[in-house]
Design a protein around this motif. Structure first.
Motif, PDB file in Angstrom:
ATOM      1  N   ASN A  40      43.238  60.244  65.563  1.00 53.30           N
ATOM      2  CA  ASN A  40      44.387  59.923  64.727  1.00 53.30           C
ATOM      3  C   ASN A  40      45.458  60.991  64.892  1.00 53.30           C
ATOM      4  O   ASN A  40      45.197  62.179  64.737  1.00 53.30           O
ATOM      5  N   PHE A  41      46.675  60.541  65.228  1.00 51.60           N
ATOM      6  CA  PHE A  41      47.836  61.423  65.329  1.00 51.60           C
ATOM      7  C   PHE A  41      48.583  61.349  64.004  1.00 51.60           C
ATOM      8  O   PHE A  41      48.928  60.252  63.548  1.00 51.60           O
ATOM      9  N   TRP A  42      48.849  62.490  63.387  1.00 50.89           N
ATOM     10  CA  TRP A  42      49.443  62.545  62.061  1.00 50.89           C
ATOM     11  C   TRP A  42      50.264  63.821  61.924  1.00 50.89           C
ATOM     12  O   TRP A  42      50.261  64.670  62.807  1.00 50.89           O
ATOM     13  N   ALA A  43      50.951  63.953  60.815  1.00 51.59           N
ATOM     14  CA  ALA A  43      51.691  65.173  60.489  1.00 51.59           C
ATOM     15  C   ALA A  43      51.832  65.281  58.975  1.00 51.59           C
ATOM     16  O   ALA A  43      51.808  64.269  58.263  1.00 51.59           O
ATOM     17  N   THR A  44      51.994  66.491  58.502  1.00 49.50           N
ATOM     18  CA  THR A  44      52.115  66.707  57.056  1.00 49.50           C
ATOM     19  C   THR A  44      53.414  66.144  56.506  1.00 49.50           C
ATOM     20  O   THR A  44      53.489  65.815  55.327  1.00 49.50           O
ATOM     21  N   TRP A  45      54.441  66.011  57.333  1.00 58.13           N
ATOM     22  CA  TRP A  45      55.741  65.498  56.890  1.00 58.13           C
ATOM     23  C   TRP A  45      55.822  63.976  56.955  1.00 58.13           C
ATOM     24  O   TRP A  45      56.811  63.391  56.556  1.00 58.13           O
ATOM     25  N   CYS A  46      54.775  63.330  57.439  1.00 58.08           N
ATOM     26  CA  CYS A  46      54.754  61.868  57.624  1.00 58.08           C
ATOM     27  C   CYS A  46      54.062  61.209  56.424  1.00 58.08           C
ATOM     28  O   CYS A  46      52.840  61.264  56.297  1.00 58.08           O
ATOM     29  N   LYS A  47      54.852  60.600  55.544  1.00 66.74           N
ATOM     30  CA  LYS A  47      54.301  59.995  54.324  1.00 66.74           C
ATOM     31  C   LYS A  47      53.241  58.929  54.616  1.00 66.74           C
ATOM     32  O   LYS A  47      52.165  58.949  54.013  1.00 66.74           O
ATOM     33  N   PRO A  48      53.488  57.980  55.546  1.00 64.89           N
ATOM     34  CA  PRO A  48      52.431  56.996  55.843  1.00 64.89           C
ATOM     35  C   PRO A  48      51.156  57.650  56.386  1.00 64.89           C
ATOM     36  O   PRO A  48      50.050  57.172  56.121  1.00 64.89           O
ATOM     37  N   CYS A  49      51.306  58.736  57.127  1.00 59.42           N
ATOM     38  CA  CYS A  49      50.127  59.453  57.647  1.00 59.42           C
ATOM     39  C   CYS A  49      49.282  59.984  56.492  1.00 59.42           C
ATOM     40  O   CYS A  49      48.058  59.814  56.470  1.00 59.42           O
ATOM     41  N   ILE A  50      49.938  60.645  55.563  1.00 55.95           N
ATOM     42  CA  ILE A  50      49.242  61.232  54.417  1.00 55.95           C
ATOM     43  C   ILE A  50      48.604  60.146  53.556  1.00 55.95           C
ATOM     44  O   ILE A  50      47.481  60.296  53.073  1.00 55.95           O
ATOM     45  N   GLU A  51      49.306  59.020  53.395  1.00 52.66           N
ATOM     46  CA  GLU A  51      48.786  57.930  52.565  1.00 52.66           C
ATOM     47  C   GLU A  51      47.529  57.302  53.148  1.00 52.66           C
ATOM     48  O   GLU A  51      46.680  56.817  52.405  1.00 52.66           O
ATOM     49  N   GLU A  52      47.373  57.313  54.476  1.00 54.81           N
ATOM     50  CA  GLU A  52      46.189  56.687  55.059  1.00 54.81           C
ATOM     51  C   GLU A  52      45.028  57.660  55.266  1.00 54.81           C
ATOM     52  O   GLU A  52      43.926  57.234  55.597  1.00 54.81           O
ATOM     53  N   LEU A  53      45.231  58.949  55.067  1.00 55.72           N
ATOM     54  CA  LEU A  53      44.146  59.915  55.263  1.00 55.72           C
ATOM     55  C   LEU A  53      42.904  59.612  54.424  1.00 55.72           C
ATOM     56  O   LEU A  53      41.784  59.752  54.929  1.00 55.72           O
ATOM     57  N   PRO A  54      43.034  59.162  53.160  1.00 49.99           N
ATOM     58  CA  PRO A  54      41.823  58.818  52.408  1.00 49.99           C
ATOM     59  C   PRO A  54      40.994  57.711  53.065  1.00 49.99           C
ATOM     60  O   PRO A  54      39.779  57.672  52.907  1.00 49.99           O
ATOM     61  N   TYR A  55      41.635  56.840  53.824  1.00 48.42           N
ATOM     62  CA  TYR A  55      40.896  55.781  54.528  1.00 48.42           C
ATOM     63  C   TYR A  55      39.974  56.387  55.579  1.00 48.42           C
ATOM     64  O   TYR A  55      38.866  55.900  55.809  1.00 48.42           O
ATOM     65  N   PHE A  56      40.437  57.460  56.223  1.00 47.53           N
ATOM     66  CA  PHE A  56      39.604  58.131  57.212  1.00 47.53           C
ATOM     67  C   PHE A  56      38.436  58.852  56.548  1.00 47.53           C
ATOM     68  O   PHE A  56      37.337  58.898  57.088  1.00 47.53           O
ATOM     69  N   ALA A  57      38.689  59.402  55.364  1.00 51.05           N
ATOM     70  CA  ALA A  57      37.605  60.048  54.611  1.00 51.05           C
ATOM     71  C   ALA A  57      36.535  59.012  54.260  1.00 51.05           C
ATOM     72  O   ALA A  57      35.334  59.266  54.428  1.00 51.05           O
ATOM     73  N   GLU A  58      36.963  57.839  53.801  1.00 48.14           N
ATOM     74  CA  GLU A  58      36.012  56.771  53.473  1.00 48.14           C
ATOM     75  C   GLU A  58      35.288  56.273  54.718  1.00 48.14           C
ATOM     76  O   GLU A  58      34.080  56.011  54.684  1.00 48.14           O
TER      77      GLU A  58
ATOM     78  N   GLY B 103      55.546  56.909  70.465  1.00 47.44           N
ATOM     79  CA  GLY B 103      55.430  58.222  69.834  1.00 47.44           C
ATOM     80  C   GLY B 103      55.465  58.187  68.321  1.00 47.44           C
ATOM     81  O   GLY B 103      55.380  59.225  67.673  1.00 47.44           O
ATOM     82  N   ASP B 104      55.610  56.993  67.719  1.00 52.42           N
ATOM     83  CA  ASP B 104      55.621  56.889  66.257  1.00 52.42           C
ATOM     84  C   ASP B 104      54.237  57.240  65.701  1.00 52.42           C
ATOM     85  O   ASP B 104      53.217  56.926  66.306  1.00 52.42           O
ATOM     86  N   ILE B 105      54.239  57.880  64.544  1.00 51.09           N
ATOM     87  CA  ILE B 105      52.989  58.166  63.857  1.00 51.09           C
ATOM     88  C   ILE B 105      53.040  57.574  62.461  1.00 51.09           C
ATOM     89  O   ILE B 105      54.137  57.346  61.940  1.00 51.09           O
ATOM     90  N   PRO B 106      51.915  57.262  61.877  1.00 43.37           N
ATOM     91  CA  PRO B 106      50.567  57.520  62.372  1.00 43.37           C
ATOM     92  C   PRO B 106      50.232  56.607  63.557  1.00 43.37           C
ATOM     93  O   PRO B 106      50.758  55.503  63.679  1.00 43.37           O
TER      94      PRO B 106
END
Length: 162
Positions: free
Chosen positions: A47-65, A124-127
């Motif tokens: 998974n490509f993500w960044a701390t400044w990317c709101k959709p990236c941060i919002e989907e991180l709990p899905y990866f934890a699950e 190059g768009d993330i996530p």
């Protein structure tokens, strides 16, 4: 005396918390490719993500699950931070707080150099996520996951292909 005790306790907590947080390795594309391809015994979720990317941060709990649901299965997770190296500490903090499975690296190279190597169709768009099976075949997922079940089902499909 009380201030000394509070100060000492605060320092100890900071040290303990820092020891539990994962240190991010800064890599170039060649090193990233080696990390991904050295995992031949598992499905690798990248998974490509960044701390400044709101959709990236919002989907991180899905990866934890998905990590919890994939326990004891041949699945490994790799999170590639697209943050600047100056924001490495922030990325480490987000990664640790999110209780994400697997490893996190920070890709420190101009994306124009490696995006086409990874996937010529990716702009190059993330996530951005891809899954790599044991044979090195990749399933690309260039959008945000709507639910954890969507990600979990994608992982299950890759495991069935094995």
């Amino acid at each position: 005396m009380r201030r000394v005790i509070v100060f000492t306790f605060t320092i100890l907590l900071a040290i303990i918390f820092r020891s539990y947080s994962q240190q991010i390795q800064v890599v170039n594309y060649e090193q990233l490719d080696k990390i991904i391809n050295d995992t031949k015994d598992s499905v690798v979720v990248v998974n490509f993500w960044a701390t400044w990317c709101k959709p990236c941060i919002e989907e991180l709990p899905y990866f934890a699950e998905a990590g919890m649901s994939s326990k004891n299965k041949p699945v490994k997770f790799l999170f590639v931070s697209m943050d600047f190296t100056s924001k490495k500490d922030k990325a480490e903090d987000v990664f640790s707080r999110s209780k994400l499975p697997g490893k996190v690296v920070l890709l420190n190279e101009d994306p124009n150099i490696w995006i086409n190597k990874l996937n010529p169709q990716w702009g190059g768009d993330i996530p951005y996520t891809f899954l790599q099976d044991k044979k090195g075949n990749r399933t690309h997922y260039p959008k945000t996951f709507a639910t954890s079940e969507e990600l979990i089902n994608l992982i299950k499909k890759e495991l069935i292909k094995q």
